[in-house]
Motif scaffolding. Structure first.
Motif, short mmCIF file in Angstrom:
data_model
loop_
_atom_site.label_atom_id
_atom_site.label_comp_id
_atom_site.label_asym_id
_atom_site.label_seq_id
_atom_site.Cartn_x
_atom_site.Cartn_y
_atom_site.Cartn_z
N PHE A 296 0.83 -1.20 0.00
CA PHE A 296 0.00 0.00 0.00
C PHE A 296 0.87 1.26 0.00
O PHE A 296 0.55 2.25 -0.68
CB PHE A 296 -0.92 -0.02 1.22
N ALA A 297 1.97 1.22 0.73
CA ALA A 297 2.87 2.38 0.78
C ALA A 297 3.52 2.66 -0.57
O ALA A 297 3.92 3.79 -0.85
CB ALA A 297 3.95 2.15 1.84
N ARG A 298 3.61 1.63 -1.42
CA ARG A 298 4.25 1.78 -2.72
C ARG A 298 3.28 2.19 -3.82
O ARG A 298 3.68 2.26 -5.00
CB ARG A 298 4.94 0.48 -3.12
N LEU A 299 2.04 2.49 -3.49
CA LEU A 299 1.05 2.82 -4.52
C LEU A 299 1.53 3.95 -5.43
O LEU A 299 1.37 3.84 -6.67
CB LEU A 299 -0.29 3.16 -3.86
N PRO A 300 2.09 5.05 -4.93
CA PRO A 300 2.60 6.08 -5.85
C PRO A 300 3.67 5.56 -6.80
O PRO A 300 3.73 5.97 -7.96
CB PRO A 300 3.16 7.15 -4.89
N GLN A 301 4.52 4.65 -6.30
CA GLN A 301 5.56 4.07 -7.17
C GLN A 301 4.91 3.24 -8.28
O GLN A 301 5.34 3.29 -9.44
CB GLN A 301 6.48 3.19 -6.34
N PHE A 302 3.88 2.48 -7.93
CA PHE A 302 3.19 1.67 -8.94
C PHE A 302 2.61 2.55 -10.05
O PHE A 302 2.66 2.20 -11.23
CB PHE A 302 2.08 0.85 -8.31
N GLU A 303 2.07 3.69 -9.66
CA GLU A 303 1.42 4.56 -10.65
C GLU A 303 2.43 5.11 -11.65
O GLU A 303 2.05 5.43 -12.80
CB GLU A 303 0.69 5.70 -9.96
N THR A 304 3.70 5.21 -11.27
CA THR A 304 4.70 5.69 -12.23
C THR A 304 4.92 4.68 -13.35
O THR A 304 5.41 5.05 -14.44
CB THR A 304 6.05 5.96 -11.53
N LEU A 305 4.55 3.41 -13.14
CA LEU A 305 4.67 2.41 -14.19
C LEU A 305 3.73 2.68 -15.36
O LEU A 305 3.93 2.17 -16.47
CB LEU A 305 4.38 1.02 -13.63
N LEU A 306 2.70 3.50 -15.12
CA LEU A 306 1.69 3.77 -16.14
C LEU A 306 2.08 4.94 -17.04
O LEU A 306 1.41 5.20 -18.04
CB LEU A 306 0.35 4.07 -15.48
N VAL A 307 3.13 5.66 -16.69
CA VAL A 307 3.52 6.85 -17.44
C VAL A 307 4.40 6.45 -18.63
O VAL A 307 5.37 5.70 -18.45
CB VAL A 307 4.29 7.85 -16.54
#
Length: 307
Positions: A296-307
């Protein structure tokens, strides 16, 4: 279970261990080898639409989706033809494998199969403080760790309940994870379709791509493998939904529900007649309690995969 239609057995039916929800057996007969799955109906987390899932599987198999042939389905038993293949290691898959999974998803989503059930998600449970108290009272090995993360689990439940899903909603497998895949001659075989149903497209793509792009935990994620799944989906005729946290909410919510379900099995303290062994439930509960807060803490990191 009556399996006489499968032919004359050439040996005893053997248990195949490792299932996270149901129990699997292999049966060899004079008509071939079969995977016989005994469904856990005693404490399922959601309704299982056996006839509709079987019809969806038949359509997918007829369309050439690489999967075991569906043979029969009843209220408590599924039968598929046995498929030999290699289990996937806990490591990012190859780019070619990831690309083909994306293509497979696009083909699955293009199937014209009637699904009479609406897309419904149960609200996330918010009883984590009570579960922590019960875990302490029953001296569970992970009780202290659960107690230390109660606020985080409540925050995760809030995220699951409030995250906006942009659509579209598609009829899909819903659980394409490494443990539901084989490699046969280096190419995918998709197993375990019983969770099939309607799901927001971004959730299906995010869950699948992330699971294939990482090793154990989330310290090592290969962005190129994540993107290969999406590239394969586009190449297969699919259209990507807009980026956002919805790509990962289903994976997080699914793991949250799975963890709670296994916690409840551990709190009961008895070996159930169906579903995973108690030892596997203990392992799953511990892994979820330890891993979900970090995910859950890594959610912002995961979203960078979409860029």
């Amino acid at each position: 279970m009556n399996l006489s239609q499968l032919g004359t057995p050439v040996g005893p039916m053997t248990r195949v261990h490792g299932g996270f929800a149901n129990r699997m057996y292999r049966l060899d007969t004079d008509q071939g080898s079969f995977a016989v799955k005994e469904l856990n109906l005693a404490d399922r987390r959601s309704t299982y639409h056996v006839e509709d899932v079987f019809r969806f599987e038949q359509a997918a198999f007829a369309a050439g989706i690489p999967m075991p042939e569906p043979i029969s389905a009843s209220d408590n038993t599924l039968v598929h033809r046995w498929v030999d293949g290699e289990k996937l290691p806990e490591a990012p898959v190859s780019a070619a494998y990831a690309f083909e999974i994306g293509e497979i998803l696009a083909r699955v989503h293009a199937l014209d199969v009637e699904w009479p059930h609406k897309s419904t998600e149960e609200p996330a449970s918010h009883d984590w403080a009570e579960l922590a108290e019960r875990a302490a009272a029953t001296e569970q090995p992970w009780a202290d760790e659960l107690a230390s993360h109660v606020e985080t689990f409540l925050a995760i439940a809030h995220f699951v309940d409030t995250c906006e899903r942009p659509g579209p909603v598609v009829l899909t497998h819903k659980d394409i994870q490494p443990w539901n895949l084989l490699a046969r001659d280096g190419r995918p075989v998709v197993l375990d379709w019983e969770l099939s149903g309607m799901l927001d497209l971004s959730s299906e793509l995010g869950s699948t791509a992330l699971s294939l792009a990482k090793g154990p935990g989330f310290d090592h994620i290969e962005p190129t493998i994540f993107r290969a799944v999406l590239d394969g989906y586009v190449a297969g005729g699919g259209t990507l939904p807009p980026p956002g946290p919805s790509w990962f909410v289903f994976m997080i919510g699914g793991w949250l529900g799975h963890t709670r379900w296994n916690i409840l099995r551990c709190l009961a303290g008895t070996e159930a007649n169906t579903g995973p062994d108690l030892a596997l439930s203990q392992e799953s509960a511990s892994n979820g309690i330890r891993g979900l807060p970090g995910m859950f803490a890594r959610l912002p990191q995961f979203e960078t995969l979409l860029v």
